[in-house]
Scaffold this active site. Sequence first.
Site, PDB file in Angstrom:
ATOM      1  N   CYS A  11       0.844  -1.206   0.000  1.00  0.00           N
ATOM      2  CA  CYS A  11       0.000   0.000   0.000  1.00  0.00           C
ATOM      3  C   CYS A  11       0.877   1.252   0.000  1.00  0.00           C
ATOM      4  O   CYS A  11       0.562   2.235  -0.678  1.00  0.00           O
ATOM      5  CB  CYS A  11      -0.932   0.014   1.202  1.00  0.00           C
ATOM      6  SG  CYS A  11      -2.382  -1.055   1.022  1.00  0.00           S
ATOM      7  N   ASN A  91       1.850 -16.398  -5.117  1.00  0.00           N
ATOM      8  CA  ASN A  91       2.086 -17.195  -3.923  1.00  0.00           C
ATOM      9  C   ASN A  91       0.971 -16.872  -2.939  1.00  0.00           C
ATOM     10  O   ASN A  91       0.823 -15.720  -2.541  1.00  0.00           O
ATOM     11  CB  ASN A  91       3.447 -16.866  -3.313  1.00  0.00           C
ATOM     12  CG  ASN A  91       4.596 -17.226  -4.232  1.00  0.00           C
ATOM     13  OD1 ASN A  91       4.498 -18.171  -5.010  1.00  0.00           O
ATOM     14  ND2 ASN A  91       5.689 -16.478  -4.146  1.00  0.00           N
ATOM     15  N   HIS A 104      -0.332  -9.906  -4.954  1.00  0.00           N
ATOM     16  CA  HIS A 104       0.597  -9.521  -6.020  1.00  0.00           C
ATOM     17  C   HIS A 104       0.934 -10.751  -6.836  1.00  0.00           C
ATOM     18  O   HIS A 104       0.848 -11.885  -6.351  1.00  0.00           O
ATOM     19  CB  HIS A 104       1.870  -8.891  -5.452  1.00  0.00           C
ATOM     20  CG  HIS A 104       2.572  -9.756  -4.450  1.00  0.00           C
ATOM     21  ND1 HIS A 104       2.146  -9.843  -3.146  1.00  0.00           N
ATOM     22  CD2 HIS A 104       3.636 -10.590  -4.563  1.00  0.00           C
ATOM     23  CE1 HIS A 104       2.928 -10.688  -2.489  1.00  0.00           C
ATOM     24  NE2 HIS A 104       3.842 -11.168  -3.324  1.00  0.00           N
TER      25      HIS A 104
HETATM   26  P1  5GP Z   1       5.817 -13.117  -1.832  1.00  0.00           P
HETATM   27  O1  5GP Z   1       6.851 -13.951  -1.116  1.00  0.00           O
HETATM   28  O2  5GP Z   1       4.850 -12.484  -0.848  1.00  0.00           O
HETATM   29  O3  5GP Z   1       5.119 -13.865  -2.933  1.00  0.00           O
HETATM   30  O4  5GP Z   1       6.599 -11.978  -2.583  1.00  0.00           O
HETATM   31  C1  5GP Z   1       7.036 -10.807  -1.976  1.00  0.00           C
HETATM   32  C2  5GP Z   1       8.109 -10.229  -2.873  1.00  0.00           C
HETATM   33  O5  5GP Z   1       8.284  -8.870  -2.520  1.00  0.00           O
HETATM   34  C3  5GP Z   1       9.467 -10.914  -2.741  1.00  0.00           C
HETATM   35  O6  5GP Z   1       9.871 -11.411  -4.013  1.00  0.00           O
HETATM   36  C4  5GP Z   1      10.389  -9.810  -2.237  1.00  0.00           C
HETATM   37  O7  5GP Z   1      11.678  -9.872  -2.799  1.00  0.00           O
HETATM   38  C5  5GP Z   1       9.648  -8.543  -2.657  1.00  0.00           C
HETATM   39  N1  5GP Z   1       9.881  -7.385  -1.802  1.00  0.00           N
HETATM   40  C6  5GP Z   1       9.908  -7.354  -0.446  1.00  0.00           C
HETATM   41  N2  5GP Z   1      10.106  -6.105   0.009  1.00  0.00           N
HETATM   42  C7  5GP Z   1      10.203  -5.320  -1.105  1.00  0.00           C
HETATM   43  C8  5GP Z   1      10.405  -3.902  -1.283  1.00  0.00           C
HETATM   44  O8  5GP Z   1      10.529  -3.131  -0.342  1.00  0.00           O
HETATM   45  N3  5GP Z   1      10.464  -3.467  -2.574  1.00  0.00           N
HETATM   46  C9  5GP Z   1      10.321  -4.302  -3.647  1.00  0.00           C
HETATM   47  N4  5GP Z   1      10.392  -3.751  -4.865  1.00  0.00           N
HETATM   48  N5  5GP Z   1      10.119  -5.640  -3.506  1.00  0.00           N
HETATM   49  C10 5GP Z   1      10.055  -6.132  -2.255  1.00  0.00           C
HETATM   50 ZN    ZN Z   2      -1.845  -3.246   1.079  1.00  0.00          ZN
END
Ligand code: 5GP
Ligand code: ZN
Length: 118
Positions: A11, A91, A104
């Site tokens: 957000c 995921n 996402h």
């Molecule tokens: P999930 O594990 O929830 O499917 O994916 C979260 C993703 O967000 C991960 O691939 C991680 O590298 C990415 N991520 C986490 N914090 C940040 C951030 O502050 N900026 C960006 N651009 N990506 C982030």
């Molecule tokens: Zn949010």
Amino acid sequence: MDTGVPECLFCKIVSKQLNAKIIYEDHLLMAIEDINPVAPVHVLIIPREHIGSLNAVNEDQLHILGHIQVAASRIADQLGIAANGYRLVNNCGEWGGQTIYHLHYHLIGGVKLGWPPL
Ligand code: 5GP
Ligand code: ZN
């Protein structure tokens, strides 16, 4: 301006309280570079609206999911990975590997990917 859920990282990114490398944005979503890429192309496609996970999507939000998938294909084309192919991943939940609880999709490509994930 709606700034979403105050403690939610995505957000804050979609409302530009936090910086990210923006690849594409429109009225429904923002696409940014993942901070910790797992492939040469690793883009996160994030709806502007806070939705906790795929499990939390309701019938009124179906257009957002369709929009994300079409946008993903356009972004893949723009980044030059459409012809060779790529992966669009959500995921969901702990066992699915979700770490950020704002819906996402990962657009991953630029290399031949393995399958299955285990
Ligand atoms: P999930 O594990 O929830 O499917 O994916 C979260 C993703 O967000 C991960 O691939 C991680 O590298 C990415 N991520 C986490 N914090 C940040 C951030 O502050 N900026 C960006 N651009 N990506 C982030
Ligand atoms: Zn949010």
